[in-house]
Design a protein around this motif. Structure first.
Motif, short mmCIF file in Angstrom:
data_model
loop_
_atom_site.label_atom_id
_atom_site.label_comp_id
_atom_site.label_asym_id
_atom_site.label_seq_id
_atom_site.Cartn_x
_atom_site.Cartn_y
_atom_site.Cartn_z
N ILE A 135 0.83 -1.21 0.00
CA ILE A 135 0.00 0.00 0.00
C ILE A 135 0.87 1.26 0.00
N GLY A 136 1.95 1.25 0.80
CA GLY A 136 2.83 2.43 0.87
C GLY A 136 3.45 2.73 -0.48
N GLY A 137 3.93 1.68 -1.16
CA GLY A 137 4.55 1.87 -2.47
C GLY A 137 3.54 2.36 -3.49
N LEU A 138 2.34 1.84 -3.36
CA LEU A 138 1.27 2.22 -4.29
C LEU A 138 0.93 3.72 -4.15
N VAL A 139 0.82 4.16 -2.90
CA VAL A 139 0.49 5.57 -2.66
C VAL A 139 1.69 6.46 -3.01
N ALA A 140 2.90 6.00 -2.67
CA ALA A 140 4.10 6.82 -2.90
C ALA A 140 4.36 7.01 -4.39
#
Ligand SMILES: Cc1cc2nc3c(=O)[nH]c(=O)nc-3n(C[C@H](O)[C@H](O)[C@H](O)COP(=O)(O)OP(=O)(O)OC[C@H]3O[C@@H](n4cnc5c(N)ncnc54)[C@H](O)[C@@H]3O)c2cc1C
Length: 431
Positions: A135-140
């Motif tokens: 999720i973090g990579g997706l948002v970043a």
């Protein structure tokens, strides 16, 4: 601890070792650079503390999710610490009745999706490797999938965020209610900022009811302009496909075993409505089309997951991949131009007719690829280099032509990360 204290690097390293389990740095290379140390803190507070230690010692950090999209970003200026957030993977709040969920950044898309599916809900996202993508990579990275046409960007579904900042604080924006109007819109600031302003710890989303049925209509065409014109017809029709892409022949062959140019339309909703929609979509462009195929639920999921694989920001050895933004009405012309110019070097071309994006992958020797990037960068309204060999990225800004907002972005960087410890040099304008 505050970022103003100066710390000797040796002392900082000892402190970091207490804050997160050490990992093998060789597994965290970015564009050929290996960090001095890789660690995986287990609490949000430990991530914030680790950032403060790094800021005080002048150590440069690259946040790490699944490592799947490390092709995106300028060459790092320096790289001391890989900060792996995958230990933070809890769902901290889920109210199916309210259609809201709060999930920590290190959770994989696969496990979030199965949790939502158990309640008949979803986030309209896709991944070629859902076990790995976080999720973090997706948002970043902040880049969408073709389903954005039907459901909007993931950015519009984020209603809250928690971020660890280099001064050691945990900052929160938004909340867990859908109608959230207080405070600054921190969610959008960090969406797509490539972790250059803070490390994402948690994102809160509004979720959607999962569709009862899904089908994908595949229509093949002899020429690129026919398929692009058909995509425009469907785009402007009363029917409401949730994704609409055109695949160039080599991709159509790989993904669907179809010859020629292929238009793919995704339909989602109640069973009967989806079937009617597929028929009406087919009827509205039938005359120009050759072959047509309808994929069932299971094949639809597999198909779009492999389409996503053609859009990812992967590091490449002998290829480069560029995403070009252009008006949907001009994508056909762009495709014809790319076909003429690159011929057999054109490895993949996907036109996202719903969002107005073309994803181009070309092969060649580094010296040719450098020239290709020079050409592709000038096409369309904007272009981003999603993956290329290191020698092609050297000295380039992979985010292409600069928009007018660069001075504002620079000030934001100076405010959030004055020591430039986060992803130094990797974001637009080498921030
Ligand atoms: C054009 C395009 C469209 C895409 N569309 C979709 C889609 O619709 N659905 C989908 O699932 N995937 C999509 N992706 C892929 C998606 O962006 C990646 O799958 C996701 O970013 C990979 O996650 P990861 O955990 O492997 O990130 P990584 O490769 O580990 O990290 C990606 C970047 O984010 C930074 N980062 C990682 N975690 C954090 C964090 N917690 N805080 C701050 N920074 C962090 C890293 O430093 C790195 O620069 C798309 C990718 C591209 C290029």
């Amino acid at each position: 601890m505050t970022g103003t204290t100066r710390l000797a690097p040796g002392v900082a390293m000892e402190r970091l070792a207490e804050l997160g389990a050490p990992h093998d740095p060789r597994a965290y290379r970015v564009d050929g650079l290996e960090p001095l140390v890789a660690l995986a803190p287990e609490t949000p507070e430990a991530v914030a503390e680790a950032l403060a230690v790094c800021a005080a010692a002048g150590l440069v950090v690259i946040p790490w999710g699944g490592g799947r999209q490390m092709g995106l970003g300028n060459l790092p200026e320096r790289y001391d610490v890989a900060l792996d957030v995958r230990s933070l993977s809890a769902i901290t709040h889920y109210e199916p009745d309210d259609l809201t969920i709060a999930v920590q950044a290190g959770r994989s898309i696969a496990s979030l999706s199965s949790e939502l599916a158990a309640h008949g809900q979803m986030l309209p996202i896709e991944a070629a490797d859902p076990e790995r993508v976080t999720i973090g990579g997706l948002v970043a990275t902040g880049i969408g999938c073709p389903r954005r046409f039907g459901y909007g960007s993931l950015r519009d579904l984020i209603i809250g965020i928690t971020v660890a900042l280099p001064d050691g604080t945990l900052a929160r924006g938004g909340g867990i209610v859908v109608k959230n109007v207080s405070g600054y819109d921190m969610m959008r600031l960090h969406f797509g900022a490539l972790g250059s302003l803070g490390v994402i710890i948690q994102a809160n989303f509004k979720v959607l009811p999962a569709p009862e049925a899904q089908r994908t209509l595949l229509l093949s065409f002899r020429e690129s302009d026919q398929s692009a014109a058909a995509a425009l017809t469907l785009r402007t029709s009363q029917l409401a496909p949730t994704a609409l892409v055109v695949l160039a022949p080599p991709v159509a062959k790989r993904l669907a075993d179809l010859e020629r140019w292929v238009l793919a339309a995704r339909c989602e909703g109640p069973e009967g409505a989806v079937e009617r929609q597929v028929e009406r979509l087919r009827a509205s462009v039938e005359t120009a089309s050759g072959e047509s195929v309808v994929l069932d639920d299971r094949k639809t999921l597999a198909f779009w997951s492999s389409v996503q694989g053609e859009l990812e920001a992967t590091p490449f050895d002998r290829e480069l991949r560029v995403r070009i933004g252009e008006l949907p009405s001009r994508l056909g012309e762009l495709a014809a131009q790319l076909e003429r110019r690159y011929g057999s070097a054109l490895r993949s071309l996907v036109l996202d007719s719903g969002s107005g994006l073309a994803y181009v992958t070309v092969s060649g020797e580094p010296v040719e690829l450098r020239a290709f990037w020079g050409e592709l960068r000038e096409l369309g309204r904007h272009a981003t280099l999603l993956g290329a060999p290191i020698e092609v990225k050297a000295g380039e800004d992979v985010f292409g032509r600069h928009p007018e907002g660069i001075p504002v972005m620079r000030r934001l960087k100076e405010t959030f990360d004055p020591e430039r410890i986060l992803n130094r040099g990797r974001f637009i304008a080498h921030l």
